[in-house]
Scaffold this motif. Structure first.
Motif, PDB file in Angstrom:
ATOM      1  N   LEU A 249     -20.067 -18.210 -41.067  1.00 10.09           N
ATOM      2  CA  LEU A 249     -19.982 -19.477 -40.007  1.00 10.09           C
ATOM      3  C   LEU A 249     -21.090 -18.931 -38.949  1.00 10.09           C
ATOM      4  O   LEU A 249     -21.571 -17.861 -38.557  1.00 10.09           O
ATOM      5  N   GLY A 250     -21.354 -20.411 -38.251  1.00 13.58           N
ATOM      6  CA  GLY A 250     -22.355 -20.383 -37.186  1.00 13.58           C
ATOM      7  C   GLY A 250     -22.760 -21.593 -36.828  1.00 13.58           C
ATOM      8  O   GLY A 250     -22.247 -22.638 -37.547  1.00 13.58           O
ATOM      9  N   GLY A 251     -24.007 -21.775 -36.384  1.00 11.79           N
ATOM     10  CA  GLY A 251     -24.736 -22.988 -36.161  1.00 11.79           C
ATOM     11  C   GLY A 251     -25.266 -22.857 -34.540  1.00 11.79           C
ATOM     12  O   GLY A 251     -25.433 -21.690 -33.984  1.00 11.79           O
ATOM     13  N   GLU A 252     -25.487 -24.041 -34.255  1.00 14.98           N
ATOM     14  CA  GLU A 252     -26.146 -24.162 -32.788  1.00 14.98           C
ATOM     15  C   GLU A 252     -24.876 -24.000 -31.838  1.00 14.98           C
ATOM     16  O   GLU A 252     -24.069 -24.544 -31.721  1.00 14.98           O
ATOM     17  N   PRO A 253     -25.385 -23.148 -30.898  1.00 13.40           N
ATOM     18  CA  PRO A 253     -24.285 -22.834 -29.714  1.00 13.40           C
ATOM     19  C   PRO A 253     -24.311 -24.141 -28.699  1.00 13.40           C
ATOM     20  O   PRO A 253     -25.281 -24.672 -28.641  1.00 13.40           O
ATOM     21  N   LEU A 254     -23.112 -24.554 -28.452  1.00 12.47           N
ATOM     22  CA  LEU A 254     -22.998 -25.873 -27.294  1.00 12.47           C
ATOM     23  C   LEU A 254     -23.457 -25.380 -26.173  1.00 12.47           C
ATOM     24  O   LEU A 254     -23.211 -23.839 -25.768  1.00 12.47           O
ATOM     25  N   PRO A 255     -24.134 -26.026 -25.295  1.00 11.82           N
ATOM     26  CA  PRO A 255     -24.812 -25.683 -24.086  1.00 11.82           C
ATOM     27  C   PRO A 255     -23.935 -25.617 -22.932  1.00 11.82           C
ATOM     28  O   PRO A 255     -24.120 -24.713 -21.938  1.00 11.82           O
ATOM     29  N   GLU A 256     -22.537 -26.167 -22.968  1.00  7.51           N
ATOM     30  CA  GLU A 256     -21.731 -26.126 -21.874  1.00  7.51           C
ATOM     31  C   GLU A 256     -20.637 -25.096 -22.294  1.00  7.51           C
ATOM     32  O   GLU A 256     -20.329 -24.906 -23.483  1.00  7.51           O
ATOM     33  N   GLN A 257     -20.047 -24.397 -21.374  1.00  7.79           N
ATOM     34  CA  GLN A 257     -18.971 -23.618 -21.384  1.00  7.79           C
ATOM     35  C   GLN A 257     -17.651 -24.363 -22.234  1.00  7.79           C
ATOM     36  O   GLN A 257     -17.485 -25.533 -21.571  1.00  7.79           O
ATOM     37  N   ARG A 258     -16.769 -23.969 -23.058  1.00  2.97           N
ATOM     38  CA  ARG A 258     -15.602 -24.600 -23.419  1.00  2.97           C
ATOM     39  C   ARG A 258     -14.497 -23.645 -22.979  1.00  2.97           C
ATOM     40  O   ARG A 258     -14.262 -22.562 -22.913  1.00  2.97           O
ATOM     41  N   HIS A 259     -13.499 -24.566 -22.438  1.00  4.67           N
ATOM     42  CA  HIS A 259     -12.238 -24.056 -21.879  1.00  4.67           C
ATOM     43  C   HIS A 259     -10.992 -24.264 -23.076  1.00  4.67           C
ATOM     44  O   HIS A 259     -11.109 -25.225 -23.599  1.00  4.67           O
ATOM     45  N   ILE A 260     -10.166 -23.244 -23.112  1.00  7.43           N
ATOM     46  CA  ILE A 260      -9.185 -23.545 -23.819  1.00  7.43           C
ATOM     47  C   ILE A 260      -7.872 -23.177 -23.404  1.00  7.43           C
ATOM     48  O   ILE A 260      -7.668 -22.140 -22.458  1.00  7.43           O
ATOM     49  N   PHE A 261      -6.886 -24.008 -23.680  1.00  5.86           N
ATOM     50  CA  PHE A 261      -5.624 -23.733 -23.380  1.00  5.86           C
ATOM     51  C   PHE A 261      -4.529 -24.151 -24.502  1.00  5.86           C
ATOM     52  O   PHE A 261      -4.644 -25.306 -24.965  1.00  5.86           O
ATOM     53  N   TRP A 262      -3.854 -22.862 -25.036  1.00  3.45           N
ATOM     54  CA  TRP A 262      -3.224 -23.391 -26.246  1.00  3.45           C
ATOM     55  C   TRP A 262      -3.813 -24.098 -27.422  1.00  3.45           C
ATOM     56  O   TRP A 262      -4.774 -23.289 -27.993  1.00  3.45           O
ATOM     57  N   ASN A 263      -3.604 -25.602 -27.648  1.00  2.00           N
ATOM     58  CA  ASN A 263      -4.370 -25.931 -28.748  1.00  2.00           C
ATOM     59  C   ASN A 263      -5.429 -26.943 -28.240  1.00  2.00           C
ATOM     60  O   ASN A 263      -5.824 -27.612 -29.247  1.00  2.00           O
TER      61      ASN A 263
END
Length: 298
Positions: A249-263
């Motif tokens: 698994l892998g690929g190009e990292p996304l430039p912005e941070q991702r926030h997660i809450f639950w789903n």
């Protein structure tokens, strides 16, 4: 969640996901996100379900729940799951097939064992992943696509079989429509067979589903249940010890941070708050013919 050191050149981290028992012997290993590594390329969630044996009358019952800002990929190695969603999709998934669900602006789905399979019982073993969508595609219309096993490209050579589930690798391109550069592949190695982890994607990891692999020319290897994250540009040749199955698994990292809450996944914290309020007020579309739902965790 723990991490172990490795002296193998080109390895960034070896993550040992904890095992959670959900009851009746059904276990889940969550490799992503971890405190050591939030994402690999666009992959923000990686779960191994099972292996488990469900007795007659038992089954999986994941009640309707929502997603935003991501795509989910369900890939089974054994058994069957019945997918239903708020678009009206009803689709059984079986080993080697691919369910790609784009949540985008919002979708609700359930995952259950069908009445027919529940009556007889049987094994269940698979992998569930979330792929974070690029910022420009986070609010696309939701969608669901199913691909039969025969449509998923593979290549075999010298005891190594590589099946490209999504994205591209090893000269193969999956028919699954993705939103960013990525790779997700199923690699089955016979005893002594080799696989070169190429540097064609910026970020890459392997998850060892079963068996063990060593690294040609270096001391040390990796065992079942380990997520091995490689350094960019590292080219590593793996060799199976007694046969092994890996997920790449892998690929190009996304430039912005991702926030997660639950789903929910989003580049915007405010968007997560809106999704939470929408689910609490039941403003998401419903899954037809399903009355149950999983409430928002407090």
């Amino acid at each position: 969640m723990s991490i172990r050191s490795s002296d193998i050149d080109g390895v960034d981290a070896v993550i040992l996901p904890p095992v959670r028992d959900l009851g009746d012997g059904f276990t889940v290993r969550r490799a992503l996100p971890s405190q050591h590594r939030r994402m690999v390329g666009p992959f923000i969630f990686f779960d191994q379900m099972g292996p488990a044996v469900l007795d007659a009358g038992e089954g999986l019952d994941v009640r309707p729940h929502p997603h935003i800002g991501l795509a989910t990929v369900t890939y089974l190695l054994e058994g069957e799951i019945l997918h239903r969603d708020s678009l009206g999709s009803v689709q059984a998934i079986r080993p080697g097939e691919v369910n790609w669900m784009t949540a985008g602006s919002g979708i609700v789905h359930s995952e259950r064992t069908s009445p027919e399979v529940r009556a007889s019982g049987g094994g269940l073993f698979g992998l569930q992943t979330w792929i974070a969508l690029p910022k420009a595609a986070e609010e696309v219309d939701p969608g669901f696509v199913h691909h039969k096993a025969g449509a998923i490209p593979f290549t075999e050579d010298a005891g190594a079989k590589i099946t490209v589930i999504a994205g591209s690798s090893d000269g193969l391109l999956s028919p699954v429509k993705t939103f960013s550069d990525m790779v997700y592949a199923d690699i089955v190695l016979a005893d002594g067979a080799r696989y070169q982890v190429k540097a064609e994607h910026v970020e890459r990891a392997i998850y060892v589903v079963s068996g063990a692999v060593e690294v040609i020319g270096q001391t040390g290897g990796f065992a079942a249940g380990e997520l091995v994250v490689f350094k960019p540009d590292a080219e590593i040749v793996l060799k199976a010890r007694g046969g092994a199955r890996l997920m790449l698994l892998g690929g190009e990292p996304l430039p912005e941070q991702r926030h997660i809450f639950w789903n929910f996944v989003s580049s915007s914290q405010e968007r997560l708050e809106q999704a939470k309020a929408d689910w609490k007020a039941q403003r998401f579309a419903r899954v037809p013919d399903e009355q149950e739902f999983i409430p928002l965790p407090e």
